[in-house]
Design a protein around this motif. Structure first.
Motif, mmCIF file in Angstrom:
data_model
loop_
_atom_site.group_PDB
_atom_site.id
_atom_site.type_symbol
_atom_site.label_atom_id
_atom_site.label_comp_id
_atom_site.label_asym_id
_atom_site.label_seq_id
_atom_site.Cartn_x
_atom_site.Cartn_y
_atom_site.Cartn_z
ATOM 1 N N ARG A 52 -42.497 -45.904 -8.761
ATOM 2 C CA ARG A 52 -41.587 -45.027 -7.946
ATOM 3 C C ARG A 52 -42.197 -43.900 -7.252
ATOM 4 O O ARG A 52 -41.551 -43.249 -6.294
ATOM 5 C CB ARG A 52 -40.512 -44.420 -9.022
ATOM 6 C CG ARG A 52 -39.731 -45.685 -9.408
ATOM 7 C CD ARG A 52 -38.584 -45.031 -10.656
ATOM 8 N NE ARG A 52 -39.452 -44.658 -11.894
ATOM 9 C CZ ARG A 52 -38.992 -44.317 -12.921
ATOM 10 N NH1 ARG A 52 -37.703 -44.233 -12.976
ATOM 11 N NH2 ARG A 52 -39.675 -43.905 -13.974
ATOM 12 N N PHE A 53 -43.443 -43.431 -7.445
ATOM 13 C CA PHE A 53 -44.070 -42.380 -6.715
ATOM 14 C C PHE A 53 -45.119 -42.754 -6.005
ATOM 15 O O PHE A 53 -46.079 -41.849 -5.349
ATOM 16 C CB PHE A 53 -44.576 -41.284 -7.899
ATOM 17 C CG PHE A 53 -43.604 -40.555 -8.614
ATOM 18 C CD1 PHE A 53 -42.854 -39.625 -8.150
ATOM 19 C CD2 PHE A 53 -43.348 -41.135 -10.034
ATOM 20 C CE1 PHE A 53 -42.065 -38.762 -8.954
ATOM 21 C CE2 PHE A 53 -42.080 -40.453 -10.796
ATOM 22 C CZ PHE A 53 -41.560 -39.168 -10.011
ATOM 23 N N ASN A 92 -53.157 -40.906 -10.480
ATOM 24 C CA ASN A 92 -52.386 -42.546 -9.872
ATOM 25 C C ASN A 92 -53.311 -43.502 -10.388
ATOM 26 O O ASN A 92 -52.827 -44.603 -10.094
ATOM 27 C CB ASN A 92 -52.487 -42.346 -8.553
ATOM 28 C CG ASN A 92 -51.683 -41.366 -7.778
ATOM 29 O OD1 ASN A 92 -50.477 -40.870 -8.579
ATOM 30 N ND2 ASN A 92 -51.828 -40.794 -6.680
#
Length: 352
Positions: A172-173, A185
């Motif tokens: 979602r990011f 990440n």
């Protein structure tokens, strides 16, 4: 003594990655926050305070009942844990003889009361620990966790807790332009020519470095050639712009840098012909943040940084967009790694 293979993976709990020790039932002798310091523990035999010997670690008082002590760590980056080091360095007569580890996967930013009520799962059963040693425990569970709880039996001191594993980012990011290289990440170092003073893994950590010791510094090159580092990106993406930061590297910055990319989905990155130049050999300045717009059109899974002839960097950022296939795969990987209790809370995010 040989370190377990899992120690080559990122320390998901490290303060350098954004970890936090959010709770401990006792920390009378030494504070819980020491557990996740990035640096190695130190010991001064002459250092005493009002409460006794000062230790660089977490230490509880001597128990007089049948309970045990614990500390809860919110991971800096959620992920799949492959192994844990409970380091009791310098704790020789006051270490815990047994430990256990539980983990939880929690949505959002819960209060400590909510964390305590989470669905905790044991990932390391109650096991023996030695004093003044880096006690290693492999983890077989392959779920994605956001928190861990270290329990010590019955009490004692632990210098450092290292939680080694693979970052599994929340997709979602990852929409839009993101740092494809960031450790938080899922980016990671896969190889380098030299890490004499400090590892190039540092240059993809969050935030700006506070000094030269928080970047990558290789030794002085006295022969031909140049130094390099190779990174696996968080997911396949098309690079848009790059930031090369030599802050604090005043007399030991590289003279020039070069960037290349490869796509491991279609080529063998061990083959030199698999690499495409992303940023040609470019002069850089000491103690400077450099930003360059890139002209890439193809997605990549790996980045190679060459520095000429040697020298250090503070940070390296590679901003870009995940390609459609990579974004879909990232969503599925994240979903399949969530424990069922967490899936139930985010059922609307299930891959279609």
């Amino acid at each position: 003594m040989t370190s377990p293979d899992f120690t080559a993976l990122s320390d998901l709990a490290s303060r350098a990655l954004g970890g936090s020790v959010s709770e401990a039932n006792d920390e009378l002798f030494a504070q819980r926050e020491n557990l996740i310091k990035a640096e190695a523990p130190f010991f001064d035999p002459s250092d005493f305070g009002h409460k006794g010997k000062v230790y660089d670690g977490w230490e509880t008082r001597r128990r007089r009942d049948d309970g045990h002590d614990y500390a809860i760590v919110r991971l800096g980056a959620a992920g799949i844990i492959h192994g844990i080091i409970v380091d009791t360095a310098h704790f020789k007569g006051n270490y815990p003889p047994f430990i256990s580890i539980e983990a939880a996967s929690i949505e959002g930013y819960p209060s400590i009361e909510e964390v305590m009520k989470a669905d905790w799962q044991t990932i390391v059963e109650k096991s023996p620990a030695e004093g003044h040693a880096a006690n290693a425990y492999a983890v077989a569970d392959r779920h994605r966790w956001t928190h861990v709880r270290l329990s010590i039996y019955p009490d004692g001191g632990v210098a450092r807790l290292r939680v080694h594993g693979e970052v599994v980012p929340d997709p979602r990011f990852l929409d839009g332009t993101v740092d494809l290289l960031a450790a938080e990440n899922g980016g990671r170092l896969v190889g380098c020519s030299d890490a004499f003073y400090a590892s190039p893994a540092n240059i993809i950590l969050p935030g700006r470095a506070r000094n030269m010791g928080e970047g990558w510094e290789n030794s002085r090159r006295r022969g031909g050639g140049n130094d390099f580092a190779v990174f696996s990106l968080a997911a396949a993406g098309i690079p848009r712009h790059v930031e090369i930061d030599t802050s604090y590297y005043v007399g030991n910055a590289p003279g020039w840098v070069r960037l290349s990319t490869a796509d491991a989905r279609t080529a063998d990155i061990a083959d030199e012909s698999a690499w495409t130049e992303l940023l040609s050999r470019t002069a850089v300045q000491p103690d400077t943040r450099h930003r360059f717009v890139l002209d890439a059109t193809e997605a990549a899974t790996h980045l190679r940084l060459d520095v000429y002839p040697d020298g250090g960097l503070s940070r390296l950022r590679l901003f870009g967009d995940l390609d459609a296939t990579a974004l879909s795969e990232t969503r599925r990987t994240w979903w399949e790694a969530l424990p069922q209790s967490h899936q139930a809370l985010v059922a609307d995010q299930a891959p279609r």
